[in-house]
Design an enzyme around this catalytic site. Structure first.
Site, PDB file in Angstrom:
ATOM      1  N   CYS A  25      10.800  24.867 -10.452  1.00  0.00           N
ATOM      2  CA  CYS A  25      11.736  25.099 -11.470  1.00  0.00           C
ATOM      3  C   CYS A  25      11.063  24.702 -12.755  1.00  0.00           C
ATOM      4  O   CYS A  25      11.481  24.802 -13.788  1.00  0.00           O
ATOM      5  CB  CYS A  25      12.879  23.876 -11.166  1.00  0.00           C
ATOM      6  SG  CYS A  25      12.358  22.319 -11.657  1.00  0.00           S
ATOM      7  N   ALA A  27     -10.551  -7.618   7.382  1.00  0.00           N
ATOM      8  CA  ALA A  27      -9.351  -7.549   8.005  1.00  0.00           C
ATOM      9  C   ALA A  27      -9.705  -6.672   9.107  1.00  0.00           C
ATOM     10  O   ALA A  27      -9.261  -6.790  10.276  1.00  0.00           O
ATOM     11  CB  ALA A  27      -8.223  -6.716   7.336  1.00  0.00           C
ATOM     12  N   ASN A  48       0.795  -1.362  -0.130  1.00  0.00           N
ATOM     13  CA  ASN A  48      -0.048   0.025   0.069  1.00  0.00           C
ATOM     14  C   ASN A  48       0.771   1.424   0.107  1.00  0.00           C
ATOM     15  O   ASN A  48       2.020   1.411   0.598  1.00  0.00           O
ATOM     16  CB  ASN A  48      -0.827   0.051   1.256  1.00  0.00           C
ATOM     17  CG  ASN A  48      -1.796  -1.199   0.927  1.00  0.00           C
ATOM     18  OD1 ASN A  48      -2.181  -1.820   0.071  1.00  0.00           O
ATOM     19  ND2 ASN A  48      -2.669  -1.524   2.272  1.00  0.00           N
ATOM     20  N   HIS A  75       5.840  -0.594  -2.529  1.00  0.00           N
ATOM     21  CA  HIS A  75       5.620   0.186  -3.830  1.00  0.00           C
ATOM     22  C   HIS A  75       5.675   1.829  -3.507  1.00  0.00           C
ATOM     23  O   HIS A  75       5.027   2.616  -4.082  1.00  0.00           O
ATOM     24  CB  HIS A  75       4.030  -0.012  -4.204  1.00  0.00           C
ATOM     25  CG  HIS A  75       4.104  -1.582  -4.702  1.00  0.00           C
ATOM     26  ND1 HIS A  75       2.598  -2.327  -4.937  1.00  0.00           N
ATOM     27  CD2 HIS A  75       5.061  -2.546  -5.109  1.00  0.00           C
ATOM     28  CE1 HIS A  75       3.131  -3.493  -5.268  1.00  0.00           C
ATOM     29  NE2 HIS A  75       4.326  -3.667  -5.354  1.00  0.00           N
ATOM     30  N   CYS A 115       7.128  22.133  -9.982  1.00  0.00           N
ATOM     31  CA  CYS A 115       7.911  22.340  -9.148  1.00  0.00           C
ATOM     32  C   CYS A 115       7.934  23.888  -9.414  1.00  0.00           C
ATOM     33  O   CYS A 115       7.787  24.466 -10.487  1.00  0.00           O
ATOM     34  CB  CYS A 115       9.020  21.759  -9.428  1.00  0.00           C
ATOM     35  SG  CYS A 115      10.603  21.886  -8.304  1.00  0.00           S
TER      36      CYS A 115
HETATM   37  P1  NAD Z   1      -6.038  -5.902  -4.992  1.00  0.00           P
HETATM   38  O1  NAD Z   1      -7.164  -4.609  -5.337  1.00  0.00           O
HETATM   39  O2  NAD Z   1      -5.575  -6.608  -6.343  1.00  0.00           O
HETATM   40  O3  NAD Z   1      -6.854  -6.990  -4.205  1.00  0.00           O
HETATM   41  C1  NAD Z   1      -7.485  -6.517  -2.885  1.00  0.00           C
HETATM   42  C2  NAD Z   1      -7.610  -7.970  -2.157  1.00  0.00           C
HETATM   43  O4  NAD Z   1      -7.879  -7.415  -0.733  1.00  0.00           O
HETATM   44  C3  NAD Z   1      -8.665  -8.835  -2.676  1.00  0.00           C
HETATM   45  O5  NAD Z   1      -8.008 -10.184  -2.607  1.00  0.00           O
HETATM   46  C4  NAD Z   1      -9.985  -8.812  -1.809  1.00  0.00           C
HETATM   47  O6  NAD Z   1     -10.591 -10.019  -1.810  1.00  0.00           O
HETATM   48  C5  NAD Z   1      -9.301  -8.323  -0.683  1.00  0.00           C
HETATM   49  N1  NAD Z   1     -10.155  -7.401   0.347  1.00  0.00           N
HETATM   50  C6  NAD Z   1     -11.153  -6.612  -0.150  1.00  0.00           C
HETATM   51  N2  NAD Z   1     -11.587  -5.931   0.771  1.00  0.00           N
HETATM   52  C7  NAD Z   1     -11.069  -6.621   2.195  1.00  0.00           C
HETATM   53  C8  NAD Z   1     -11.354  -6.402   3.510  1.00  0.00           C
HETATM   54  N3  NAD Z   1     -12.086  -5.370   3.968  1.00  0.00           N
HETATM   55  N4  NAD Z   1     -10.495  -7.165   4.160  1.00  0.00           N
HETATM   56  C9  NAD Z   1      -9.740  -8.266   3.859  1.00  0.00           C
HETATM   57  N5  NAD Z   1      -9.580  -8.395   2.531  1.00  0.00           N
HETATM   58  C10 NAD Z   1     -10.214  -7.561   1.732  1.00  0.00           C
HETATM   59  O7  NAD Z   1      -5.030  -5.469  -4.108  1.00  0.00           O
HETATM   60  P2  NAD Z   1      -3.342  -5.673  -3.895  1.00  0.00           P
HETATM   61  O8  NAD Z   1      -3.126  -7.195  -4.047  1.00  0.00           O
HETATM   62  O9  NAD Z   1      -2.814  -4.826  -2.753  1.00  0.00           O
HETATM   63  O10 NAD Z   1      -2.563  -5.233  -5.359  1.00  0.00           O
HETATM   64  C11 NAD Z   1      -2.564  -4.644  -5.979  1.00  0.00           C
HETATM   65  C12 NAD Z   1      -1.965  -2.985  -5.886  1.00  0.00           C
HETATM   66  O11 NAD Z   1      -2.987  -2.357  -5.669  1.00  0.00           O
HETATM   67  C13 NAD Z   1      -0.643  -2.721  -5.194  1.00  0.00           C
HETATM   68  O12 NAD Z   1       0.532  -2.311  -6.089  1.00  0.00           O
HETATM   69  C14 NAD Z   1      -1.035  -1.396  -4.312  1.00  0.00           C
HETATM   70  O13 NAD Z   1      -0.146  -0.456  -4.205  1.00  0.00           O
HETATM   71  C15 NAD Z   1      -2.122  -0.785  -4.955  1.00  0.00           C
HETATM   72  N6  NAD Z   1      -3.208  -0.145  -4.401  1.00  0.00           N
HETATM   73  C16 NAD Z   1      -2.976   0.165  -3.143  1.00  0.00           C
HETATM   74  C17 NAD Z   1      -3.930   0.947  -2.658  1.00  0.00           C
HETATM   75  C18 NAD Z   1      -3.620   1.315  -1.093  1.00  0.00           C
HETATM   76  O14 NAD Z   1      -2.604   2.110  -0.934  1.00  0.00           O
HETATM   77  N7  NAD Z   1      -4.563   1.610  -0.148  1.00  0.00           N
HETATM   78  C19 NAD Z   1      -5.206   1.002  -3.047  1.00  0.00           C
HETATM   79  C20 NAD Z   1      -5.578   0.453  -4.117  1.00  0.00           C
HETATM   80  C21 NAD Z   1      -4.528  -0.196  -4.699  1.00  0.00           C
END
Ligand code: NAD
Length: 250
Positions: free
Chosen positions: A151, A230, A104, A121, A149
């Site tokens: 610049c 979660a 994240n 990331h 920026c």
């Molecule tokens: P993804 O979107 O591919 O998958 C999300 C996963 O979370 C799924 O498996 C889903 O079933 C599960 N999920 C959804 N709600 C949930 C909950 N309440 N409790 C538990 N599990 C839950 O996400 P990923 O695998 O992290 O992958 C991809 C990319 O997404 C990463 O590179 C990340 O940087 C980026 N991303 C980040 C954010 C953030 O920073 N919050 C948000 C969106 C995407």
């Protein structure tokens, strides 16, 4: 709802097989109001992240990236950690979680109090000038789409876009932690984006158990699966782990 017996089995494994390392993804922040890539009705239903969040697309048209992501970045401070983030911080403070690897970019683990964190990331808080490398901290970034920026250079968040390499030190730390843990707690990730997606199998090859918290089973192929949000499951698990440790012989 997670069965009591599965929660108990996971807690016992975490205490019996230290050290514990966590790997988190977008799902852990869903209950803080940040959509995952797959959330129904979310941003990424309209915009394919592999296209929009790619370095090629950013270089071609930074204004388009900022028109989609700018508001979120400027409002980052408004998002708060949820009980899932807090439970992981609590486990770390109790000496039961050695390290947390996150995909994240929202900074919510640090806001919850987690200290030992690898951001695979990058993060949205730091914004860099592509021309002179000057650093700005969100939300204090210049106005404009894209913001520029002093610049004149275009500003880009310090995140890894599709097509960019991961920060080498972060990747090296994540690989080392996965290879050295006794249990890997995988939370809210689809385990499809590489190289993070390989961490569960690396942990398993080195003898660790993989324990997953998710709404549905992911590609992590966990030994133990705790089904549910979660923000609900992690506090229950943390309470069970703390109680289990009290029972364990010292
Ligand atoms: P993804 O979107 O591919 O998958 C999300 C996963 O979370 C799924 O498996 C889903 O079933 C599960 N999920 C959804 N709600 C949930 C909950 N309440 N409790 C538990 N599990 C839950 O996400 P990923 O695998 O992290 O992958 C991809 C990319 O997404 C990463 O590179 C990340 O940087 C980026 N991303 C980040 C954010 C953030 O920073 N919050 C948000 C969106 C995407």
């Amino acid at each position: 709802m997670v069965a009591e017996s599965t929660l108990g089995e996971a807690a016992a494994a975490i205490v019996a097989r230290p050290p514990l390392v966590a790997l988190t993804g977008a799902g852990i922040s869903a209950e803080s109001g940040i959509p995952t890539f797959r959330s129904p009705g979310g941003l990424w239903e309209k915009f394919d992240p592999a296209v929009y969040a790619s370095i090629e697309a950013f270089r071609r048209d930074p204004a388009k990236y900022w028109s989609i992501r700018g508001e979120f970045i400027r409002n980052l401070d408004a998002y708060r950690p949820n009980p899932g983030h807090l439970a992981l911080a609590e486990l770390e403070a109790a000496g039961l979680l050695r390290h947390l690897i996150t995909q994240n970019i929202d900074g919510l683990h640090q806001k919850a109090g987690s200290r030992s964190v690898t951001e695979l990331h990058g993060n949205l808080r730091e914004i860099f000038c592509l021309a002179c490398r000057r650093r700005y901290l969100a939300p204090r970034i210049p106005p404009g789409t894209p913001p520029r920026c002093d610049c004149g250079g275009v500003l880009k968040p310090n995140t890894v876009l599709f097509g960019e390499a991961l920060p080498p030190a972060a990747l090296e730390r994540a690989l080392r932690e996965a290879a050295g843990c006794g249990c890997l707690l995988v939370v809210g990730t689809s385990a499809l984006v590489q190289p993070a997606a390989s961490l569960p199998s690396i942990a398993r090859e080195h003898g660790a158990w993989v324990i997953e918290v998710n709404l549905e089973r992911s590609a992590a192929a966990a030994e133990l699966f705790l089904e549910g949000p979660a923000g609900v499951v992690l506090p229950q698990l943390a309470a069970r782990v703390l109680a289990e440790r009290e029972k364990a012989p010292r």
